[in-house]
Design a protein around this motif. Structure first.
Motif, mmCIF file in Angstrom:
data_model
loop_
_atom_site.group_PDB
_atom_site.id
_atom_site.type_symbol
_atom_site.label_atom_id
_atom_site.label_comp_id
_atom_site.label_asym_id
_atom_site.label_seq_id
_atom_site.Cartn_x
_atom_site.Cartn_y
_atom_site.Cartn_z
ATOM 1 N N GLU A 134 0.829 -1.209 0.000
ATOM 2 C CA GLU A 134 0.000 0.000 0.000
ATOM 3 C C GLU A 134 0.860 1.255 0.000
ATOM 4 O O GLU A 134 0.532 2.265 -0.628
ATOM 5 C CB GLU A 134 -0.942 -0.015 1.203
ATOM 6 N N LYS A 135 1.987 1.182 0.699
ATOM 7 C CA LYS A 135 2.893 2.329 0.761
ATOM 8 C C LYS A 135 3.591 2.568 -0.580
ATOM 9 O O LYS A 135 4.072 3.671 -0.838
ATOM 10 C CB LYS A 135 3.946 2.101 1.850
ATOM 11 N N ARG B 244 -1.144 -0.199 -14.121
ATOM 12 C CA ARG B 244 -2.426 0.431 -13.861
ATOM 13 C C ARG B 244 -3.266 -0.475 -12.972
ATOM 14 O O ARG B 244 -3.586 -1.606 -13.336
ATOM 15 C CB ARG B 244 -3.133 0.754 -15.166
ATOM 16 N N LEU B 245 -3.638 0.050 -11.817
ATOM 17 C CA LEU B 245 -4.383 -0.702 -10.821
ATOM 18 C C LEU B 245 -5.831 -0.225 -10.771
ATOM 19 O O LEU B 245 -6.137 0.888 -11.204
ATOM 20 C CB LEU B 245 -3.736 -0.515 -9.451
ATOM 21 N N PRO B 246 -6.723 -1.045 -10.220
ATOM 22 C CA PRO B 246 -8.105 -0.584 -10.055
ATOM 23 C C PRO B 246 -8.165 0.605 -9.099
ATOM 24 O O PRO B 246 -7.305 0.764 -8.223
ATOM 25 C CB PRO B 246 -8.814 -1.811 -9.475
ATOM 26 N N ASN C 96 -5.044 -4.660 -2.450
ATOM 27 C CA ASN C 96 -5.496 -6.053 -2.499
ATOM 28 C C ASN C 96 -5.251 -6.662 -3.877
ATOM 29 O O ASN C 96 -4.934 -7.852 -3.990
ATOM 30 C CB ASN C 96 -6.984 -6.138 -2.149
ATOM 31 N N ALA C 97 -5.398 -5.841 -4.930
ATOM 32 C CA ALA C 97 -5.122 -6.326 -6.286
ATOM 33 C C ALA C 97 -3.648 -6.699 -6.423
ATOM 34 O O ALA C 97 -3.304 -7.707 -7.059
ATOM 35 C CB ALA C 97 -5.501 -5.264 -7.314
ATOM 36 N N LEU C 98 -2.776 -5.902 -5.826
ATOM 37 C CA LEU C 98 -1.347 -6.209 -5.865
ATOM 38 C C LEU C 98 -1.032 -7.474 -5.075
ATOM 39 O O LEU C 98 -0.223 -8.303 -5.503
ATOM 40 C CB LEU C 98 -0.539 -5.031 -5.312
ATOM 41 N N VAL C 99 -1.659 -7.636 -3.915
ATOM 42 C CA VAL C 99 -1.443 -8.845 -3.113
ATOM 43 C C VAL C 99 -1.882 -10.072 -3.908
ATOM 44 O O VAL C 99 -1.202 -11.104 -3.907
ATOM 45 C CB VAL C 99 -2.204 -8.768 -1.775
ATOM 46 N N ASP D 190 -0.857 -15.617 -18.101
ATOM 47 C CA ASP D 190 -0.257 -14.283 -18.106
ATOM 48 C C ASP D 190 -0.777 -13.536 -16.889
ATOM 49 O O ASP D 190 -1.915 -13.092 -16.858
ATOM 50 C CB ASP D 190 -0.639 -13.543 -19.393
ATOM 51 N N LEU D 191 0.055 -13.416 -15.867
ATOM 52 C CA LEU D 191 -0.379 -12.772 -14.633
ATOM 53 C C LEU D 191 -0.703 -11.300 -14.827
ATOM 54 O O LEU D 191 -1.376 -10.693 -14.010
ATOM 55 C CB LEU D 191 0.709 -12.916 -13.562
ATOM 56 N N ASP D 192 -0.214 -10.719 -15.910
ATOM 57 C CA ASP D 192 -0.374 -9.285 -16.116
ATOM 58 C C ASP D 192 -1.808 -8.879 -16.437
ATOM 59 O O ASP D 192 -2.102 -7.701 -16.542
ATOM 60 C CB ASP D 192 0.545 -8.806 -17.236
#
Length: 258
Positions: A31-32, A42-44, A50-53, A208-210
């Motif tokens: 988060e930091k 680009r994240l939601p 949580n998307a990154l986790v 493809d994890l991306d």
């Protein structure tokens, strides 16, 4: 392949996931980092951490999947002996983590270990392509590795890269593999017919994890994004441009989880 090693790695991952659910350790670290992320990632708008986790979790879980898949593919082709050394090192990153990771915990530590394993296989594939015109196995985690490198941060991610390079140099010193008849037949088969049989048997190799992170321009229309993802595992032109941009960004100072 010792299936017990793969099971042990999966158990370790489950334990780390339970630790994360209880403590939120990795989520708070990530988060930091969100404000420092490159614009190509680009994240939601909501629940970005949580998307990154979720992205990191699946990146970690791919390691035992890849080890199992590559072991079976190379066994069937009678070239497992040439993959065994690399697979053993990849497993050892989890089973016997190097001292450089000491002090990290839970999913944070496993992210480091998974990065080592994925980067090892990336380097091995690069060497095989350079020498033989074909990879050892068809997976491509380059873009995901770039993102994880950024999340881990420098200079620590660079130290992990150096550890991988050292391991690869030791292994590739035995380059008699490239001259062996069985291995030449294995490469010739895939140069001529591709990898569809293996991808059908082991779909994890094509994942493809991306897809959880958008490598498109901000004004890309949703239907264009869908069309790009439907072409996997071949990266779209927009993805390739963003990957190149992100690759160059790695050489500049970034945030660090550690």
């Amino acid at each position: 392949m010792d299936i017990k090693d793969v099971l042990t790695i999966r158990e370790t991952i489950q334990q780390a996931k339970a630790h994360e659910e209880e403590t939120g350790h990795l989520c708070s670290l990530l988060e930091k980092e969100i404000p420092k992320l490159h614009s190509a990632i680009r994240l939601p708008n909501e629940n970005a951490a949580n998307a990154l986790v979720d992205f990191v979790t699946r990146y970690i879980e791919h390691v035992p999947d890849f080890v199992e898949a590559i072991s079976n593919v190379t066994n069937e082709a009678r070239v497992f002996d040439y993959a065994e050394t690399f697979l053993r090192i990849a497993k050892d990153y989890f089973l016997n983590p190097p001292d450089i990771i000491e002090g990290h915990q839970g999913m944070d530590a496993l992210m480091d270990e998974a990065y080592l394993a994925h980067r090892l296989m990336e380097e091995v594939n690069d060497r095989f392509i350079s020498h033989c015109g074909a990879p050892l196995a068809p997976m491509d985690m380059t873009r995901s590795n770039l993102i994880i490198h950024h999340l881990i941060g420098e200079p620590f991610a660079n130290e992990l890269d150096m550890a991988v390079q050292y391991s690869v140099e030791l292994c590739m010193g035995k380059e008699k593999v490239f001259a062996h008849t069985d291995f030449q037949n294995y490469l010739a088969e895939h140069r001529q017919h591709g990898w569809q049989k293996e991808l059908n048997a082991w779909p994890c190799l094509a994942h493809d994890l991306d897809i959880t992170l958008s490598f498109t321009e901000p004004n890309t229309r949703p239907e264009e994004k869908t069309a790009q993802h439907s072409k996997q595992p071949t990266p779209s032109s927009a993805a390739a441009e963003s990957t190149s941009d992100l690759s160059s960004y790695i050489s500049t100072p970034k945030g660090s989880l550690h």
